[in-house]
Design a protein around this motif. Sequence first.
Motif, PDB file in Angstrom:
ATOM      1  N   LEU A 185       0.839  -1.206   0.000  1.00 18.62           N
ATOM      2  CA  LEU A 185       0.000   0.000   0.000  1.00 18.62           C
ATOM      3  C   LEU A 185       0.876   1.259   0.000  1.00 18.62           C
ATOM      4  O   LEU A 185       0.413   2.343   0.313  1.00 18.62           O
ATOM      5  CB  LEU A 185      -0.917  -0.006   1.240  1.00 18.62           C
ATOM      6  N   ASP A 186       2.151   1.088  -0.372  1.00 21.64           N
ATOM      7  CA  ASP A 186       3.102   2.194  -0.229  1.00 21.64           C
ATOM      8  C   ASP A 186       2.882   3.344  -1.209  1.00 21.64           C
ATOM      9  O   ASP A 186       3.216   4.482  -0.911  1.00 21.64           O
ATOM     10  CB  ASP A 186       4.536   1.653  -0.358  1.00 21.64           C
ATOM     11  N   SER A 230      -3.585   5.495  11.301  1.00 21.83           N
ATOM     12  CA  SER A 230      -2.463   5.662  10.369  1.00 21.83           C
ATOM     13  C   SER A 230      -1.853   4.309  10.087  1.00 21.83           C
ATOM     14  O   SER A 230      -2.032   3.354  10.860  1.00 21.83           O
ATOM     15  CB  SER A 230      -1.403   6.605  10.963  1.00 21.83           C
ATOM     16  N   LEU A 231      -1.159   4.212   8.959  1.00 30.15           N
ATOM     17  CA  LEU A 231      -0.538   2.963   8.538  1.00 30.15           C
ATOM     18  C   LEU A 231       0.833   3.272   7.955  1.00 30.15           C
ATOM     19  O   LEU A 231       0.953   4.125   7.071  1.00 30.15           O
ATOM     20  CB  LEU A 231      -1.411   2.303   7.462  1.00 30.15           C
ATOM     21  N   GLY A 276       3.745   6.544   4.845  1.00 27.82           N
ATOM     22  CA  GLY A 276       2.469   5.911   5.172  1.00 27.82           C
ATOM     23  C   GLY A 276       1.308   6.829   4.871  1.00 27.82           C
ATOM     24  O   GLY A 276       1.461   7.862   4.189  1.00 27.82           O
ATOM     25  N   HIS A 277       0.142   6.450   5.374  1.00 25.86           N
ATOM     26  CA  HIS A 277      -1.099   7.196   5.143  1.00 25.86           C
ATOM     27  C   HIS A 277      -1.852   7.340   6.466  1.00 25.86           C
ATOM     28  O   HIS A 277      -1.694   6.517   7.364  1.00 25.86           O
ATOM     29  CB  HIS A 277      -2.011   6.448   4.165  1.00 25.86           C
ATOM     30  N   ALA A 329      -5.425   1.230  16.876  1.00 25.76           N
ATOM     31  CA  ALA A 329      -4.209   1.380  17.681  1.00 25.76           C
ATOM     32  C   ALA A 329      -3.071   1.957  16.837  1.00 25.76           C
ATOM     33  O   ALA A 329      -3.015   1.763  15.616  1.00 25.76           O
ATOM     34  CB  ALA A 329      -3.790   0.021  18.247  1.00 25.76           C
ATOM     35  N   ILE A 330      -2.164   2.639  17.508  1.00 27.27           N
ATOM     36  CA  ILE A 330      -0.903   3.100  16.917  1.00 27.27           C
ATOM     37  C   ILE A 330      -0.284   1.971  16.099  1.00 27.27           C
ATOM     38  O   ILE A 330      -0.259   0.819  16.549  1.00 27.27           O
ATOM     39  CB  ILE A 330       0.037   3.502  18.078  1.00 27.27           C
ATOM     40  N   HIS A 331       0.174   2.271  14.881  1.00 24.63           N
ATOM     41  CA  HIS A 331       0.806   1.219  14.066  1.00 24.63           C
ATOM     42  C   HIS A 331       2.272   1.091  14.456  1.00 24.63           C
ATOM     43  O   HIS A 331       2.977   2.082  14.593  1.00 24.63           O
ATOM     44  CB  HIS A 331       0.675   1.548  12.576  1.00 24.63           C
TER      45      HIS A 331
END
Length: 433
Positions: free
Chosen positions: A100-101, A324-325, A344-345, A424-426
């Motif tokens: 997904l970059d 976020s990811l 990321g996004h 949750a925080i990635h």
Amino acid sequence: MKTKRPTSPKGMYAFFHENPEAADKAVFGRESYPDRRGFLRGAGLATMGAMLGAAIPFHRSMPTGLIPTALADSELLKGKDGLVLLNDRPINAETPPHLLDSPFTSNEHFFVRNNGGVPANTNAKGWELTIDGLVDNPLKLSIDDLKNQFDVVKLALVIECAGNGRFFFSPPPGGNQWTYGAVGCAYFTGVRLRDVLNKAGVKKEAIYTANEGADPHLSGDPDRLPISRGLTIEKAMAEDVMIAFEMNDTEIPVLNGRPLRLVVSGWPGSCSQKWLTRIWLRDVVHDGPKMGGTSYRVPRYPVAPGQDVPLEDFEIIERLPVKSLITNPATKSDVSDKSVEVRGHAWSGDRTIKSVEVSIDFGASWMPADLAAPVNFGAWQNFKKTLTFPQAGYYEIWSRATDSEGASQPFDVGWNPKGYLNNAIHRVAVNVA
Ligand SMILES: Nc1nc2c(c(=O)[nH]1)N[C@H]1C(S)=C(S)[C@@H](COP(=O)(O)O)O[C@H]1N2
Ligand SMILES: [Mo]
């Protein structure tokens, strides 16, 4: 004796899990030998080798019931690339974060979440969308009618399954074990739902839409819909809710709803009805399949892990929380330089993202990342940050987004019975050499 793939509503994954020997028989046409259970030999192995187009040198260590990934992918995920299959009946597959970059998600990499089968006919020609119920002028529209009678718009929109992140809840809720990749943001071309509803003239009594698609129920019963969700009229009238006929400037992939789907960014992906055939305006909260019980619903108060919650205490999930990811680096990768560009996004239902911060010291300190503005409302926002590590060793890169209302991601998320809304925080692990 003739054996064939079972026609039960269960897929091979569930079947193998429950009864590996019967499953072997169904797939390879013979039973496992009692003393060699799990070892594929003779005709079964030859058949599988022929299907794969190559011998399997380590066949002796292949467990019973193992579906070669190559087979599963080629048969079920035509047109998709690199997705991880979570279930085959219905088809569910997620995208590993590193795929997904790119700033927006390609059709090949967009995840698939089906509740039923895939319609046999997905031709744009002859497709008809009905708008009925509490409207002044019921409409029947072809895809050409949509293109000719309404403004055509192109928007980048996030679709995320409400169960994304379910895998990390304990005790584990049932359902597809999504980790991070039940999300994507693609460019969709279509018309605004509100323009179509305004043309039909929504009556004052209408409070909810009921959305229907052409996908068959797994039972084969033509009178049952696998899923029919709805939207509040307020959300249906939002500027970014779309009836789409193209994805990334080409046909929507069959698995993602060709030839017509709703795209409802910011709300559970289940609202984005695929293979869309009907929007029915109602004066009650829609009660179609997957609107009630525990489907896409959460307790209206915090509950303890594993707690039993009475059904009347559940409420329908509307907007999805801030998230976020990290898409680069991939988790468990080696970083040979002392520095790396983190990318990321970030997104938040019906809101925009104000900031994204990253940490390499387990959240003791945070550094702001460069955050792009959304290309349009409903799109995710890309972030990046070049990080330098003080010395070699094991690090975790964490990302935390904060939205326009000041909400930010927690370290730990409250449990709920179906494992929804994990924001949750990635955390991504790297070894710095
Ligand atoms: N007709 C139909 N629409 C559907 C579904 C479905 O099973 N049938 N699944 C929904 C769910 S739960 C999600 S998360 C999204 C996923 O969209 P995608 O498969 O294009 O990624 O589609 C939604 N629309
Ligand atoms: Mo979903």
